[in-house]
Design a protein around this motif. Structure first.
Motif, short mmCIF file in Angstrom:
data_model
loop_
_atom_site.label_atom_id
_atom_site.label_comp_id
_atom_site.label_asym_id
_atom_site.label_seq_id
_atom_site.Cartn_x
_atom_site.Cartn_y
_atom_site.Cartn_z
N UNK A 124 94.58 55.45 18.34
CA UNK A 124 93.63 56.36 17.71
C UNK A 124 94.00 56.64 16.25
N UNK A 125 95.30 56.77 15.99
CA UNK A 125 95.77 57.14 14.66
C UNK A 125 95.56 56.05 13.62
N UNK A 126 95.57 54.79 14.06
CA UNK A 126 95.56 53.70 13.08
C UNK A 126 94.38 52.75 13.21
N UNK A 127 93.51 52.97 14.19
CA UNK A 127 92.46 51.98 14.46
C UNK A 127 91.50 51.81 13.27
N UNK A 128 91.26 52.88 12.53
CA UNK A 128 90.37 52.77 11.37
C UNK A 128 91.00 51.87 10.30
N UNK A 129 92.30 52.06 10.05
CA UNK A 129 93.01 51.20 9.09
C UNK A 129 93.05 49.76 9.58
N UNK A 130 93.24 49.58 10.87
CA UNK A 130 93.28 48.23 11.44
C UNK A 130 91.96 47.50 11.20
N UNK A 131 90.85 48.21 11.41
CA UNK A 131 89.53 47.59 11.19
C UNK A 131 89.34 47.25 9.71
N UNK A 132 89.79 48.15 8.84
CA UNK A 132 89.70 47.89 7.40
C UNK A 132 90.52 46.68 7.00
N UNK A 133 91.76 46.61 7.51
CA UNK A 133 92.63 45.48 7.19
C UNK A 133 92.07 44.17 7.73
N UNK A 134 91.45 44.22 8.92
CA UNK A 134 90.85 43.02 9.49
C UNK A 134 89.74 42.49 8.59
N UNK A 135 88.89 43.38 8.10
CA UNK A 135 87.79 42.97 7.22
C UNK A 135 88.32 42.47 5.89
N UNK A 136 89.33 43.14 5.37
CA UNK A 136 89.90 42.76 4.08
C UNK A 136 90.47 41.34 4.11
N UNK A 137 90.93 40.91 5.27
CA UNK A 137 91.51 39.55 5.38
C UNK A 137 90.50 38.46 5.07
N UNK A 138 89.20 38.76 5.23
CA UNK A 138 88.16 37.77 4.96
C UNK A 138 87.77 36.92 6.16
N UNK A 139 88.63 36.87 7.19
CA UNK A 139 88.36 36.00 8.33
C UNK A 139 87.11 36.39 9.13
N UNK A 140 86.75 37.69 9.25
CA UNK A 140 85.53 38.01 9.99
C UNK A 140 84.28 37.35 9.42
N UNK A 141 84.31 37.05 8.12
CA UNK A 141 83.15 36.40 7.50
C UNK A 141 82.93 34.99 7.98
N UNK A 142 83.95 34.39 8.61
CA UNK A 142 83.81 33.03 9.16
C UNK A 142 83.23 33.04 10.57
N UNK A 143 83.15 34.23 11.18
CA UNK A 143 82.68 34.33 12.56
C UNK A 143 81.17 34.12 12.62
N UNK A 144 80.67 33.44 13.65
CA UNK A 144 79.21 33.24 13.76
C UNK A 144 78.43 34.55 13.75
N UNK A 145 79.01 35.60 14.34
CA UNK A 145 78.44 36.95 14.25
C UNK A 145 79.41 37.80 13.46
N UNK A 146 79.04 38.17 12.26
CA UNK A 146 79.94 38.94 11.39
C UNK A 146 79.89 40.41 11.79
N UNK A 147 81.02 41.01 12.16
CA UNK A 147 81.02 42.38 12.66
C UNK A 147 81.04 43.42 11.55
#
Length: 392
Positions: A351-374
């Motif tokens: 709960x304490x870090x999940x927001x930062x985790x989601x931000x870091x995941x997006x910042x990596x750029x890899x979600x943009x390669x997914x067929x469905x971009x979250x």
């Protein structure tokens, strides 16, 4: 007509049983001094001594950095680089899992270009000088790091895994000897094997997939599906180990040229925040992320389904895509892949870090390669879904 693609691999790839015997010959072609990067486990089971003996027989003196411990951090890179410069080494030999190889990749670039490894993240610091030649020898069948142009290094102060991609990180030589993987214990065999499966599937469904990566990815998926359970339950099976080593190599070649997608994007923050080994954090996410992605990649998921269940090959794409996910869930259950909860991550901690985790995941750029971009919110929801995921 499709536009052009770029495809890169190590200049020299030696693979198959006893390919390690070529280590000394390869290292001596770069000079007479090498830095061997590994860990204490590799030293304990004799793999470090085995490499040293071969190197010295070919007239190559060896300095050792053996302090890589689980996921590589920036301090390892700094310490190993200093040792390389002190001994004026001409090359680097990395033996171990992806952590040892990733650390050595970072050293190869920093030693020639200077600075701190984090400076190269996001292309901030240009790489203008050729890296110190690296010979990569994997002892697990999973990360594929010996084939890739990527290094992943954690900065403990920011709890961020730096994924740095550049052709300079591709090893000069990859030596993939399946006999070196026989010592891998069952839990690590499972984790690294599913990691390779992630690489292959993500490369195949990636928006950056190309014909060459498709061939390699599908071949890797088929090999893994046919051999991972045998390697997990009977680690001394040479044939299964050989097929898994080859599959890992194929998957590494595929994803370094097609990129990874949402699984890896979400996996890195789990590793950075909770120190979960990379292969396990990927495996924790794979089924749920594929469920999220499925409708946007029906045809490709169905192709994977046909490999996993050839007896259903004439079924509809929709059924085969669903079957693909069911088969992967069953595989994770058979391989005893933990959830975040059963691994020991507390709900309050997440709960304490999940927001930062989601931000870091997006910042990596890899979600943009997914067929469905979250969206950011969808990534958070996926983390919570994976927290107590039911593989059955």
């Amino acid at each position: 007509m499709q536009g052009f693609n770029e495809f890169r691999l190590p200049p020299v790839i030696l693979y198959g049983r006893d390919s390690l015997t070529k280590l000394g010959e390869q290292a001596s072609s770069f000079g007479s001094k090498t830095l061997l990067v590994s860990d204490r486990f590799m030293e304990k089971i004799g793999n470090v001594a085995k490499c040293q003996e071969q190197l010295e027989q070919c007239g190559v003196s060896v300095a050792c950095y053996l302090d890589v411990n689980t996921e590589p951090i920036d301090a390892y890179v700094t310490e190993a680089t200093q040792l390389l410069l002190e001994h004026d080494c001409d090359s680097i030999v990395a033996i171990g899992g992806g952590s040892c190889i990733d650390a050595a990749k970072a050293v190869s670039v920093v030693a020639s270009n200077g600075g701190y490894i984090g400076d190269y993240s996001g292309g901030q610091k240009p790489i203008t000088i050729a890296p110190i030649p690296l010979i990569a020898i994997p002892t697990t069948a999973g990360t594929g790091s010996e084939m890739t142009s990527v290094t992943v290094i954690t900065n403990p102060e920011t709890n961020i895994k730096l994924m740095i991609k550049h052709p300079a990180f591709i090893p000069a030589v990859a030596i993939v000897d399946p006999l070196m993987t026989l010592s891998t214990p069952p839990p690590l065999t499972a984790a690294t094997g599913v990691d390779a499966l992630c690489h292959a599937i993500e490369a195949y469904i990636s928006n950056k997939a190309q014909p060459l990566t498709d061939k390699l990815a599908l071949s890797a998926i088929e090999r893994i599906a046919g051999n991972i359970l045998t390697a997990f339950t009977n680690g001394s099976d040479d044939d299964a180990r050989e097929q898994m080593a080859l599959a890992s190599m194929e998957a590494g070649a595929a994803f370094t040229n097609a990129s990874v997608t949402l699984v890896h994007a979400m996996s890195r923050p789990i590793g950075a925040m909770f120190h979960v080994p990379h292969g396990i954090s990927n495996a924790m996410l794979l089924p749920a992320v594929l469920e999220f992605t499925c409708k946007s990649a029906i045809t490709r998921m169905a192709t994977i389904g046909r490999l996993l269940r050839p007896d259903l090959s004439t079924s509809t794409d929709e059924l085969l895509a669903t079957t693909c996910i069911k088969e992967i869930k069953q595989l994770c259950k058979q391989l005893e892949i933990p959830t975040m909860k059963t691994y020991g991550i507390g709900q309050a901690e997440l709960d304490q870090v999940v927001d930062k985790m989601a931000t870091d995941a997006i910042t990596s750029g890899s979600p943009g390669n997914n067929p469905k971009v979250p969206t950011h919110e969808e990534i958070i929801a996926l983390y919570y879904r994976c927290y107590e995921y039911d593989y059955s």
